[in-house]
Every structure is written in structure tokens, then in C-alpha cells.
Write a protein that holds these residues in place. Structure first.
Motif, PDB file in Angstrom:
ATOM      1  N   THR A   1      -2.421  -2.450   3.082  1.00 36.85           N
ATOM      2  CA  THR A   1      -2.835  -2.931   1.759  1.00 36.85           C
ATOM      3  C   THR A   1      -4.103  -3.756   1.853  1.00 36.85           C
ATOM      4  OG1 THR A   1      -1.342  -4.824   1.995  1.00 36.85           O
ATOM      5  CG2 THR A   1      -0.510  -2.888   0.800  1.00 36.85           C
TER       6      THR A   1
ATOM      7  N   SER B   1      -1.393  -8.343  -6.388  1.00 35.05           N
ATOM      8  CA  SER B   1       0.072  -8.348  -6.329  1.00 35.05           C
ATOM      9  C   SER B   1       0.619  -6.972  -5.975  1.00 35.05           C
ATOM     10  CB  SER B   1       0.637  -8.841  -7.661  1.00 35.05           C
ATOM     11  OG  SER B   1       0.125 -10.119  -7.976  1.00 35.05           O
TER      12      SER B   1
ATOM     13  N   THR C   1       3.076  -5.873  -4.039  1.00 29.97           N
ATOM     14  CA  THR C   1       4.504  -5.562  -3.997  1.00 29.97           C
ATOM     15  C   THR C   1       4.995  -5.042  -5.341  1.00 29.97           C
ATOM     16  OG1 THR C   1       4.946  -7.908  -4.366  1.00 29.97           O
ATOM     17  CG2 THR C   1       5.115  -7.094  -2.092  1.00 29.97           C
ATOM     18  N   THR C   2       4.397  -5.508  -6.422  1.00 32.89           N
ATOM     19  CA  THR C   2       4.766  -4.967  -7.735  1.00 32.89           C
ATOM     20  C   THR C   2       4.210  -3.564  -7.909  1.00 32.89           C
ATOM     21  OG1 THR C   2       4.830  -7.214  -8.632  1.00 32.89           O
ATOM     22  CG2 THR C   2       4.774  -5.410 -10.220  1.00 32.89           C
TER      23      THR C   2
ATOM     24  N   ILE D   1       1.060  -9.728   0.303  1.00 27.94           N
ATOM     25  CA  ILE D   1       1.577  -9.575   1.661  1.00 27.94           C
ATOM     26  C   ILE D   1       0.859 -10.530   2.609  1.00 27.94           C
ATOM     27  CG2 ILE D   1       1.784  -7.988   3.615  1.00 27.94           C
ATOM     28  CD1 ILE D   1       2.403  -5.781   1.632  1.00 27.94           C
TER      29      ILE D   1
ATOM     30  N   TYR E   1       7.444  -9.552  -7.574  1.00 26.30           N
ATOM     31  CA  TYR E   1       8.266  -9.365  -6.380  1.00 26.30           C
ATOM     32  C   TYR E   1       7.696 -10.159  -5.214  1.00 26.30           C
ATOM     33  CZ  TYR E   1      10.536  -5.748  -9.053  1.00 26.30           C
ATOM     34  OH  TYR E   1      11.234  -5.089 -10.037  1.00 26.30           O
ATOM     35  N   TRP E   2       8.446 -11.161  -4.774  1.00 30.06           N
ATOM     36  CA  TRP E   2       8.011 -12.017  -3.676  1.00 30.06           C
ATOM     37  C   TRP E   2       9.034 -11.973  -2.547  1.00 30.06           C
ATOM     38  CZ3 TRP E   2       6.441 -17.506  -5.873  1.00 30.06           C
ATOM     39  CH2 TRP E   2       5.387 -17.359  -6.786  1.00 30.06           C
ATOM     40  N   THR E   3       8.556 -12.105  -1.340  1.00 27.53           N
ATOM     41  CA  THR E   3       9.427 -12.387  -0.218  1.00 27.53           C
ATOM     42  C   THR E   3       9.677 -13.894  -0.139  1.00 27.53           C
ATOM     43  OG1 THR E   3       7.607 -12.697   1.331  1.00 27.53           O
ATOM     44  CG2 THR E   3       8.460 -10.443   1.064  1.00 27.53           C
TER      45      THR E   3
ATOM     46  N   LEU F   1      10.454  -7.167   3.513  1.00 34.82           N
ATOM     47  CA  LEU F   1       9.545  -6.131   3.987  1.00 34.82           C
ATOM     48  C   LEU F   1       9.973  -5.670   5.370  1.00 34.82           C
ATOM     49  CD1 LEU F   1       6.182  -7.755   2.839  1.00 34.82           C
ATOM     50  CD2 LEU F   1       7.377  -5.851   1.753  1.00 34.82           C
TER      51      LEU F   1
ATOM     52  N   ARG G   1       5.660  -4.258   7.684  1.00 42.07           N
ATOM     53  CA  ARG G   1       5.605  -4.541   6.246  1.00 42.07           C
ATOM     54  C   ARG G   1       5.107  -3.351   5.428  1.00 42.07           C
ATOM     55  NH1 ARG G   1       4.062  -8.892   9.229  1.00 42.07           N
ATOM     56  NH2 ARG G   1       5.381 -10.746   8.950  1.00 42.07           N
TER      57      ARG G   1
ATOM     58  N   MET H   1       9.457  -1.830   1.395  1.00 44.92           N
ATOM     59  CA  MET H   1       9.960  -2.985   0.668  1.00 44.92           C
ATOM     60  C   MET H   1      11.416  -2.751   0.284  1.00 44.92           C
ATOM     61  SD  MET H   1       8.313  -4.844  -2.683  1.00 44.92           S
ATOM     62  CE  MET H   1       9.096  -3.886  -3.987  1.00 44.92           C
TER      63      MET H   1
ATOM     64  N   THR I   1      18.052  -9.921  -1.372  1.00 41.23           N
ATOM     65  CA  THR I   1      17.098  -9.338  -2.326  1.00 41.23           C
ATOM     66  C   THR I   1      17.698  -9.414  -3.721  1.00 41.23           C
ATOM     67  OG1 THR I   1      17.922  -7.096  -1.915  1.00 41.23           O
ATOM     68  CG2 THR I   1      16.072  -7.859  -0.591  1.00 41.23           C
TER      69      THR I   1
END
Length: 449
Positions: free
Chosen positions: A25, A144, A146-147, A218, A241-243, A274, A284, A287, A309
């Protein structure tokens, strides 16, 4: 400067005539990235652009066109147990990004689009970010991604049942596949959510001349100390969406005095994990998001509850978003007006906007909206309280500001559509609003000066 980066709706490869994805990414200046392409055409070109303002053109060509022989890639694998679709394509174009220490504008940190053009004329994008990890700037712009992954339906499954095969959501999604977001115009043209939210803010910020660096969320997890190289951290798009590591990094930065601005809404709502890619082993790349099925299906829900999660605000995570952001997700979907409630307590934030209590910002409330909560920090100022109805119940969405004990200011718009007020590119060009632009300037100028 170039407007050649733009792909029209008519030219977008909506039938998979040409498509691709990147091996990462983001990369740092001086690193390389693999661009994987699938096409029905015998040949194609890759042309790479850095996105920005550039006198209104929106992009600058930095490489290409590079001509390549086309090939059909193998079908992407499906792990039916979690409905994970993951590609394992071959023969990438390896893009090496130089690291010219004497010229930070040479492949400057930014969001880049690789425009793929098949010999048939059909086109799509591959999107990636270039970082500059050694450079401190006033603002750090977070993409962002992950979204992007969460809403990616390529191969038939996203983590949403609606739109997925059989109406059943995936529990894992991969970055190793092209972006295909069915909720965006022309499915995002391979660029994920970028055009709907982040592009408008990017154009505004670069037009205003702010000193910017770029990274993805990330990177927020993997390079936590890098946030402290900047005066302010900007969560710009649909940052849902966050880790656990992302949340930790942002909290740590705030606690160290780094200012935070959340220009969208529904931020940090779901905790995810991830995992490495199953084929390439790269970290990673997949997800994990069991969401409401987590109590029964997430193997870490009971064994490692801090990594479950599930909702950040819910047990067993128990980290309400509002305790960091000031507000937290309440509802979708609305498309209404934002109503200012207080321009007195923080007079500087409304300076030169013409706004006062009762002022209306047309069409800037939605489509997801946030509210204050019992977990919001003490002393928080509610700048906007915008009414909307859920059935017969009247609710209020909030824009807020608070100052942390470290001295860090935290600004949250509470609305995804705030970005529409910043620039007239693309969707909802009629929503651009000078008062929104000026309030954003007021916040950012306070952060960087």
C-alpha cells in the motif's frame, strides 16, 4: 502538470478488460513496488502520476508511458472457510522510486496513481503511496487503506454481506487484488475510496501550500514513532477500520503533543487484525474482520481479547472511539445540513467564516455521522449540533474540539461530507463551501504555527 491522469467513466474497464494491484500500500522513497496487471489486451501502457493541486490539473506525470505485453493472470484463489479472495499474479512491472536526498520534490511523498491503458483503450488505476520517512513536515496525511480493503468486492466478497455472493460477508479480505468498490462511482476505477473523500482534501491542502507528508494507516501501525515527526496528524477519509496498533500509535502521538484532525466520520469503529499474504508471505496483506460474528468465530476473541475483531467501544475491547476522537459513529445514511451551535467558546475556529450559532452548512451532514458520548474527554467543545431523525427520534451529530493535557488539539468534523466542502472535484461539486475551507484553515494553521 497534467490532466491526462483522469480516466473517464466511458473508458473505465468495467468488464475487467484491464486491472491491477500493487505489492504494497506504500513504500518509502528509495524502495521498489511491484505492479501486477491482468488484461485481455495484447499490450498496455503504465503511466504514473502524483496527485495534488498542480494549478487545478490535479496530477503530475512522473513516469511513463511504459509499454508492456499483456497477459491474462490466473483466477484468484478463494479460501471458502473465511471467503478470502487472494490473487497470486505474476510478471509484475517493478517500479523503483529514487531517493534524491538533494531534492524532496523528486518523487515527493504523496498519493500516486498508475494509470493502466490497454491497447483496446480501456483503462483503470493502481493506487499506492510514497512516504518520506526521514523528513519531518507540518502535517501528516493518512490514507485510510484498510477501509478500501473492507469495501473491496473483487472476486465476489467484501466484509459486507450486501453485494457479496449469496449475501454472505467475508471474514478476511486481501490487498492482493484490484480494488472494486461497488458503492463508489464507476466502482472507484481501481483507486478504492480515494476519489470520494481523500482526493478533495488532498487538492485543498496542496493548493493551500501546507507542508505535507503522506502515509497509509498501515504505516500508522508499523511506524508509530513517525507520527511524532509532524506537528499534526490528519485522518482524512473513511477511516473506519483500525488495528490495535493504529489506535495505540494515534493515542501515543496525541499524548506526546501531536495535534489530531479527523476530517471524516465513523473513525476507528471496528478493530481488525492484519496477517501476511498466503502466497507471497508479505506482512499485513490480509485483513481479518469477524465483526458481529467475532464472539462465536474469531479465534482470538477469548484467547486474546485485546485483539478481538469487534467494536472498539464494546467488550472485550472496551476502548470507545470518543475517548480519543471526541466523537463516535452514530448513524448512516443521512444527507442533510450541518448546523453550527457554538462559535463563541472557541472564537478562533470560526474566525473569518461568517459563521455563528444557528448558521447552516448546506449538504455537509452525512452520509455517516458522529456524536459526543459519555466517554468524550472532559471539557470538550461542541461546535456543531446538527439534527436528524431516526424514525421518530430526533438525534444530533456533533463537530467537536478538545485540548489534551499534552497540549495537543483534537478536531473532529463528525461528518463524512465535510470533505465535500473543501474542493469541487468529482462528486458533489456543488457542495464546496468557503466557510468550511476557512474553518479548516483556522484549525490547521493553529496546529502548524
Amino acid at each position: 502538470m497534467s490532466s491526462d491522469w483522469f480516466i473517464s467513466d466511458a473508458n473505465y474497464a468495467s468488464q475487467h478488460e484491464i486491472e491491477g494491484y500493487a505489492s504494497a500500500t506504500s513504500i518509502n522513497r528509495g524502495e521498489s513496488i511491484n505492479l501486477y496487471v491482468n488484461t485481455v489486451d495484447p499490450s498496455y501502457t503504465i503511466t504514473i502520476y502524483r496527485m495534488g493541486w498542480y494549478g487545478g490539473a490535479g496530477g503530475r506525470r512522473v513516469a511513463g508511458p511504459i509499454t508492456r505485453s499483456g497477459s491474462r493472470q490466473p483466477a484468484c484463489a478463494l479460501d471458502a472457510s473465511v471467503r478470502l479472495v487472494e490473487c497470486n499474479w505474476t510478471n509484475p512491472y517493478v517500479l523503483s522510486v529514487p531517493h534524491n536526498t538533494a531534492d524532496p520534490t523528486d518523487w515527493a511523498s504523496g498519493i500516486y496513481l498508475a494509470k493502466l491503458t490497454g491497447s483496446s483503450g480501456k483503462q483503470s488505476y493502481i493506487i499506492f503511496t510514497v512516504r518520506d520517512d526521514n523528513r519531518s513536515t507540518a502535517l501528516l496525511f493518512q490514507q485510510s487503506v484498510t477501509t478500501y480493503a473492507a469495501y473491496n468486492y473483487y472476486g465476489g466478497y467484501s466484509i459486507y454481506g450486501e453485494g457479496s455472493i449469496g449475501g454472505v460477508a467475508a471474514y478476511k479480505v486481501s490487498f492482493n487484488r484490484p480494488y472494486l468498490n461497488l458503492q463508489r462511482p464507476s466502482s472507484g476505477k481501481g483507486a478504492g475510496d480515494f476519489f470520494s473523500w481523500e482526493a478533495k482534501a488532498l487538492r485543498f491542502l496542496e493548493r493551500e501550500g501546507y507542508d505535507l507528508a503522506y502515509a497509509t494507516n498501515i504505516d500508522t501501525e508499523t511506524l508509530p514513532m513517525s507520527l511524532r515527526q509532524h506537528k499534526a496528524f490528519l485522518s482524512v477519509g473513511h477511516d473506519e477500520y483500525w488495528t490495535r496498533g493504529m489506535r495505540d500509535s494515534i493515542e501515543s502521538a496525541r499524548n506526546a503533543g501531536v495535534h489530531l484532525a479527523f476530517l471524516g466520520a465513523n473513525n476507528g469503529y471496528w478493530q481488525v487484525r492484519l496477517e501476511p499474504g498466503q502466497f507471497d508471505g508479505r506482512p499485513r496483506r490480509n485483513m481479518v474482520a469477524y465483526k458481529f460474528s467475532a464472539p462465536s468465530l474469531d479465534p482470538q476473541y477469548n484467547s486474546n481479547p485485546a485483539e478481538a475483531t469487534y467494536l472498539f467501544r464494546g467488550a472485550p475491547v472496551n476502548r470507545p472511539e470518543a475517548s480519543l476522537i471526541g466523537v463516535m459513529y452514530d448513524y448512516n445514511s443521512v444527507d442533510l445540513d450541518m448546523v453550527i451551535s457554538d462559535c463563541t467558546s472557541l472564537a478562533w475556529i470560526c474566525r473569518q467564516t461568517g459563521l455563528q450559532a444557528g448558521s447552516v452548512l448546506k449538504g455537509l451532514l452525512g452520509y455517516e455521522v458522529d456524536r459526543v458520548d459519555a466517554s468524550s474527554p472532559a471539557g470538550i467543545t461542541v461546535i456543531a449540533a446538527s439534527p436528524y431523525m431516526v424514525g421518530t427520534e430526533r438525534r444530533y451529530a456533533n463537530m467537536t474540539y478538545y485540548t489534551h493535557g499534552s497540549g495537543a488539539g483534537v478536531f473532529a468534523t463528525g461528518s463524512m461530507q465535510w470533505n465535500w466542502g473543501l474542493d469541487d472535484f468529482g462528486e458533489r461539486a456543488d457542495r464546496v463551501n468557503p466557510a468550511v475551507q476557512q474553518m479548516t484553515r483556522n484549525v490547521l494553521n493553529r496546529f502548524v504555527n
